[in-house]
Every structure is written in structure tokens, then in C-alpha cells.
Scaffold this active site. Structure first.
Site, mmCIF file in Angstrom:
data_model
loop_
_atom_site.group_PDB
_atom_site.id
_atom_site.type_symbol
_atom_site.label_atom_id
_atom_site.label_comp_id
_atom_site.label_asym_id
_atom_site.label_seq_id
_atom_site.Cartn_x
_atom_site.Cartn_y
_atom_site.Cartn_z
ATOM 1 N N LYS A 121 25.320 74.483 9.151
ATOM 2 C CA LYS A 121 24.333 74.094 10.158
ATOM 3 C C LYS A 121 23.527 72.865 9.730
ATOM 4 C CE LYS A 121 23.606 78.468 12.608
ATOM 5 N NZ LYS A 121 24.851 79.112 12.180
ATOM 6 N N GLU A 171 13.290 75.674 10.393
ATOM 7 C CA GLU A 171 13.020 74.855 11.570
ATOM 8 C C GLU A 171 11.802 75.396 12.298
ATOM 9 O OE1 GLU A 171 17.439 73.418 13.096
ATOM 10 O OE2 GLU A 171 16.482 75.157 14.022
ATOM 11 N N LYS A 210 24.463 86.920 22.126
ATOM 12 C CA LYS A 210 24.562 86.754 23.568
ATOM 13 C C LYS A 210 25.017 88.052 24.243
ATOM 14 C CE LYS A 210 25.927 82.056 22.451
ATOM 15 N NZ LYS A 210 27.080 81.147 22.257
#
Length: 649
Positions: A122, A202, A239
Site C-alpha cells: 500500500k 493516514e 464489503k
């Protein structure tokens, strides 16, 4: 232009519905297929030209049989397969497979090795996006060095923050942190769920929309998109429902996202299929790059439905060296028509915190009709052998049972069609999330599509039971009157029977079923699922073999009240990774006592009370073993407070 390599035989290194999906398109192209399977999980192998059994080295880690690159290459050479397709998950994320294919002259169907390496990290993929001029979320430029580093950076950019394992995926190795006290455990989980990956930080955009773009590249700088999918309905970064195209997304935002996805693909000369994922900030309308998944995705189905493309066929054509022009791919030729909704039907019980459910599926019915597609491996009727065989759902693989796709001209019509599909679907043998899906599809926020990634977590009414929660079909409900004849017991046959105590029948009552004389001849741990016991029986003079849930054997003793100790039970089925306490330790209410892994996601087993640990594990409950929901993990002697405990010690 690459030389044309016509595939003679395709080895598919996957299982379940995606293996069947790949086999179907390969068959339509006239390509013979080879499936691989593990014992007790072979429903997909029925569709292939031939099949090879994988024998795991560690019976408690069956899924790892799909990760043995050396063995996969050996199988390919043995069966004469000149191409390998990894599907999604498993080896699709490992650059070692395309490297081994290249070394042995086998065609790899998928992106180039360098792209799997780059986008499997990532941090590296974030740098690639930054280099292409695509906006990224504020955060660390490299890995954090530990908990103290996380604390320092979090204080600087402000909470909430997101900790991510650079090698994670599918919800693994990702944790959101809202305050300082949560950092240590979140960091430990991010490190533990993905071995060897670096952790970075982040700024968390809470309540954003998760939008992803399907890209197709030819490896020479040409790339197109097949529009976007909305994946905002999710839980713990996994999801649940996907929609194509995204409802209520401003067209100017859509065009910026599509353009940036293609920009990244062109900048690296991307080859084959991939998905570029973004997060849209609802406050500003700004979008930020999240990651690239260099493989076919679970939700590729809705893109196929709205565009009319066969993405698997395109994968195979590009892998064989065909150009965009030869297969008719241009950006202007790809259009999205209507809306498609994909529902992931999984063996998870929403009323029990989405705990994994296991068992044998003995009956299933899916909806049909105009605009409905169902991708599933729950094929109970085996055509080749002309038999009916239940499908086992165990703790070793993903909980996905089926993908139900509804397509219509508008989002509202697609929603109504999806709701009909849910209500017409019946799965017998395990609990599923169908009641949750029915609640979701009727919720006002979904109807109006005012949805963000925190919607499921912030909407507890979605978990409430409804009429679908009560609907089930068991073997006792099937009778000759229903058109189903009773099945006689046959010797030398393995019967998928789960024994449970029938508390509704007393010794003096007359049961409404036929009694049998059963003698247990042998009893030992099952070789495939160590959490079960395998028994050979004499049933009315005929030999039979069954698997027995350990709780049947233990039912003679009430563990919860033994010696006044409190049993701390497993909250769900899973692999017991470790105990975090030992006998004699003082624990407080809410303290972690053990760690379970389910589909590579770690969860804590916590003590309900303050007390002293008096027993850790048992003969059936050991680190490295798969255990069942409700099995005792640790036994605690409850006391009022820590001061009292310390005084007694």
C-alpha cells in the site's frame, strides 16, 4: 504487440464461486480446465474438465494448500496445463506465482509480476499514485517505527487516524483509532493479521464514500475504464453490498475519479484487469486514492452486468497476447446501462455480531427472473455422478455463499428486484445474513442512498430479527407428503449428520420418528476439521461414518458451573492463535484472555468478570486448533475486585 499464445489447458487455483465463474468462461472459449480442491470442499471441481486434490500439510490450516506455489507448478506440469488463473485472494496477491510461471514457461493470467509487487504494498502504490499526480490522503511517507511513533504522528495530524498494514487486504491489517488509548491494541492487530508487512498511518476520513474503478490495460500504455462501483456498504472494511454505477455521485466527481484511475494505469503500463479504489470526502467532494487491487474482484459481476463485458474473457484474451483492437476494446465502446446491485450472501449471523456460521447446506433455493444473476458454489446436485451432496461450510475459507446480482434501468427498480431476490432465497443448514440484507434494502437511508462507510456500524436496527430470521427448512420438515422420500442408511457411506441433544423428548414420551440402534465403534479427531470428532458406527447392523461436534461428547458435564468457575467461551468459530493469560493470572472484566483468527482477521476473547484464571484450555481447546463457538477457552474464578484477588494471592 505480444506474441499470441493460445491456451491449451487452464489450471484454476481457487475454489467456490469464482472458480466456477472462471471455468464457465474458459469452457465457452473451448479451453479445457483443471480445478484443485481440498477434501470436503469440492463443489466447484464438478464443472472442470478434470480435478486434482490438494492435501494440506497442516490440517488446521487447510487454506494454505492453495498457497503452495511449488506444488501448484508441479500440478500444472503433471496435468499439462500451460496457463494458470489465480482468481482473487489466495495466490492472486503473491508475486511468487507469476515469477514461478515465468521460470517454468507457464502463462500467468493476470497482471505483471512487478505490478503485483508494487500494488501489493500500500505504501508503494500510494507513491505511484502521488507520482501520477493523483491525490492521496495525508499521512506517513513511510512505515511507522512503533507505538510511540504512532502516538507522535497522531497528535500532529489529529484523531481519528487509520493504521494500515502495507501488505494487508480484505479488511485485514486495518484499524481506525479515535484516541490515544486505542493505539497499542490497534497497532498489535495490524502487525499480527498480516505477517511481515510494514504499518503506516493516514488521517482517517470518517463517513466517506468508497468508490472504485474497473480498469483494463494492455501493458503498453493503453488503458480504459469500465466505470465505477460504489462499495460504501461495508463493515470492518469488508464489503457487503456493491452498486454500479454509484448512485447520487455528482458527474464532475465521477469524471475526475475515472480520469485519475486511467491516469495511474497508463503511468505504469498496466496489464490486464485491476481496480483503483478511492475515498470521497462528503464534506468537500474531494477524492483520495486508497489502493490498487491487481486482480479480478469479487464484485466484477456488476460491472459485467451494466457494461455487457465478459471481464474473465477479456483477461484470458489479453493474457494470450490479443490487442485491444483485436478484441474490440475502446473507451468509447464501453457504456454503462442501468444499475446493478450485488448482495454478498455469507454464512454470518448479523444478530450474533456477524459471527461465522458453519454446517452442511442440504437445501438451497435462489431467486430468478429478468435481470437476476446468481454466482454460487452451492450446487447440491452433482451432474457427473448423478448424486445429491450437501455442501460443507467450514471455518477454513471465506464465508461467501453466493453473490446475488439484480439489474434494472434505475437504482430504485434494481433495489426492489434485489429485495425480491432476498425474500425468495432459502438456505438450509447454516444461518446467513439474509435477514440483515432485507433490513438494509428497506432502510430509508439506502432507499435514498444517503450512505457512507460507517452506515452499517451506526445503524443497529439493521441487525434486528425479521420474518426471514424465523424461516428455515430442516430435515424433519421434509416428508413423503412434501414429495421428498426418506433416504435409507447405507453401509460404507459418510453421512453429513450433526448430533445434538433433543431436549424436547423425555424418557417417557413417544418420539414421532423411527428409533435406531446405534453403537459407536471408533471415535477420533477428524483429519480434515480437528474441531470435530469422526466416529464409525453400527446403525441397525450397517456400518456408517459421521462427524460429531465435540459439545455432544462434553455435554455430560456443565462446564459453566464446574467448581464454581466462570467459563470464558469462544465468541465464534475460529483458529485459536494463542492464550494471552496463564493459570494464576489476575484478569479484569473486559481483559483479553485469548486470540482467535477467523478468515485471517484476529479477534479477542475477553473475560466477562474480574477474577483469577484457574484453567487454560482443555483437551480439545489448544493453540493452533480450530474451535467452535461456545467452547470453553479459559475458566475464571470470579471475585469482586482486584484488591481482593491480590490479598488472596
Amino acid at each position: 504487440m505480444a506474441a499470441i499464445h493460445k491456451i491449451r489447458k487452464l489450471l484454476i487455483v481457487n475454489r467456490g464461486e469464482i472458480a466456477i465463474r472462471l471455468i464457465q468462461t474458459a469452457t465457452e472459449l473451448g479451453i479445457p480446465t483443471v480445478a484443485v480442491f481440498t477434501s470436503g470442499d469440492d463443489s466447484h471441481a464438478e464443472f472442470a474438465t478434470e480435478a486434482v486434490e490438494l492435501v494440506p500439510q497442516d490440517l488446521s490450516r487447510v487454506a494454505e494448500a492453495y498457497m503452495d506455489v511449488g506444488n501448484i507448478i508441479s500440478i500444472a506440469k503433471r496435468v499439462g496445463a500451460d496457463a494458470i488463473h489465480p482468481g482473487y485472494g489466495f495466490l492472486s496477491e503473491q508475486p511468487a506465482l507469476p515469477a514461478a510461471c515465468r521460470e517454468h514457461g507457464i502463462l500467468f493470467v493476470g497482471p505483471q509480476e512487478e505490478h503485483i509487487i508494487k500494488f501489493g504494498d500500500k505504501l508503494a502504490s500510494k507513491e505511484a499514485a502521488r507520482a501520477a499526480g493523483v491525490p492521496v490522503v495525508e499521512g506517513s511517507l513511510g512505515p511507522v517505527r512503533g507505538v510511540s511513533d504512532v502516538r507522535e504522528m497522531s497528535a500532529k495530524i489529529g484523531y481519528p487516524v487509520m493504521l494500515k498494514n502495507a501488505s494487508g487486504g480484505g479488511g485485514r491489517g486495518i484499524r481506525i483509532v479515535y484516541k490515544d488509548s486505542e493505539i497499542e491494541e490497534a497497532y498489535r492487530r495490524c502487525v499480527g493479521e498480516v505477517v511481515g508487512g510494514a504499518v503506516f498511518l493516514e488521517k482517517a476520513i470518517v463517513g466517506g464514500r468508497h468508490i472504485e474503478v474497473q480498469i483494463i490495460g494492455d501493458g503498453s500504455g493503453n488503458a480504459v475504464h469500465a466505470f465505477e462501483r460504489d462499495c460504501s456498504v461495508q463493515r470492518r472494511f469488508q464489503k457487503i453490498v456493491e452498486i454500479a454505477p454509484s448512485p447520487k455521485l455528482e458527474d464532475k466527481i465521477r469524471q475526475r475519479i475515472l480520469s485519475d484511475a486511467v491516469k495511474i494505469a497508463k503511468s505504469v503500463n498496466y496489464l490486464n484487469l485491476g481496480t483503483v479504489e478511492f475515498l470521497v470526502d462528503p464534506k468537500t467532494g474531494s477524492h483520495y486514492f486508497l489502493e490498487i487491487n491487481p486482480r479480478i474482484q469479487v464484485e466484477h459481476t456488476i460491472t459485467e452486468v451494466v457494461t455487457g463485458l465478459d471481464l474473465v474473457r477479456i483477461q484470458l484474451q489479453i493474457a494470450q497476447g490479443q490487442s485491444f483492437s483485436s478484441i474490440g476494446i475502446t473507451q468509447s465502446s464501453i457504456a454503462a446501462r442501468g444499475f446493478a446491485i450485488q448482495l454478498r450472501v455469507v454464512s454470518e449471523d448479523a444478530e450474533k455480531n456477524f459471527d461465522l456460521q458453519t454446517g452442511n447446506i442440504s437445501a438451497v433455493q435462489f431467486a430468478g427472473g429478468h435481470g437476476v444473476r446468481v454466482d454460487t458454489h452451492l450446487n447440491l446436485v452433482r451432474i457427473k455422478s448423478n448424486t445429491i451432496k450437501p455442501v460443507a461450510v467450514g471455518p477454513f475459507f471465506d464465508s461467501l455463499l453466493a453473490k446475488v446480482i439484480a439489474h434494472a434501468s434505475t437504482f430504485e427498480f434494481a433495489r426492489r428486484k434485489a429485495l425480491r431476490c432476498v425474500r425468495e432465497t432459502v438456505i438450509s443448514g447454516v444461518s446467513s445474513n439474509l435477514p440483515f440484507l432485507e433490513n438494509l434494502l428497506q432502510h430509508t437511508a439506502f432507499v435514498e442512498y444517503n450512505i457512507d462507510t460507517k452506515f452499517v456500524e451506526n445503524t443497529p436496527e439493521l441487525l434486528k430479527p425479521n420474518d426471514l430470521s424465523k424461516r428455515s427448512i430442516s430435515g424433519s420438515q421434509m416428508s413423503d407428503e412434501d414429495g421428498v422420500s426418506s433416504v435409507p442408511l447405507r453401509g460404507q457411506t459418510a453421512y453429513p449428520i450433526e448430533l445434538r441433544w433433543d431436549t424436547s423428548v423425555s424418557e417417557n414420551s413417544t418420539p414421532d420418528y423411527e428409533p435406531h440402534q446405534i453403537a459407536i465403534k471408533t471415535l477420533e479427531p477428524d483429519q480434515i476439521d480437528p474441531s470435530l470428532l469422526r466416529a464409525t458406527l453400527d446403525i441397525d447392523g450397517a456400518d456408517a461414518e459421521i462427524r460429531i461436534h465435540p459439545t455432544v461428547v462434553l455435554a455430560g458435564a456443565d462446564e459453566s458451573s464446574a467448581d464454581g468457575l466462570l467459563k470464558i467461551a469462544a465468541p465464534h468459530d475460529g483458529l485459536l492463535l494463542s492464550f494471552t493469560v496463564k493459570e494464576g493470572d489476575v484478569v479484569t472484566a473486559g481483559q483479553e484472555v485469548a486470540v482467535l483468527s477467523r478468515m485471517k482477521m484476529e479477534t479477542s476473547v475477553r473475560s466477562d468478570k474480574t477474577g483469577v484464571v484457574r484453567k487454560v484450555g482443555s483437551g480439545l481447546v489448544k493453540a493452533g486448533r480450530v474451535i467452535r463457538e461456545g467452547m470453553g477457552v479459559v475458566w475464571v474464578e470470579p471475585t469482586k475486585d482486584v484488591v481482593e484477588i491480590q490479598a488472596r494471592l
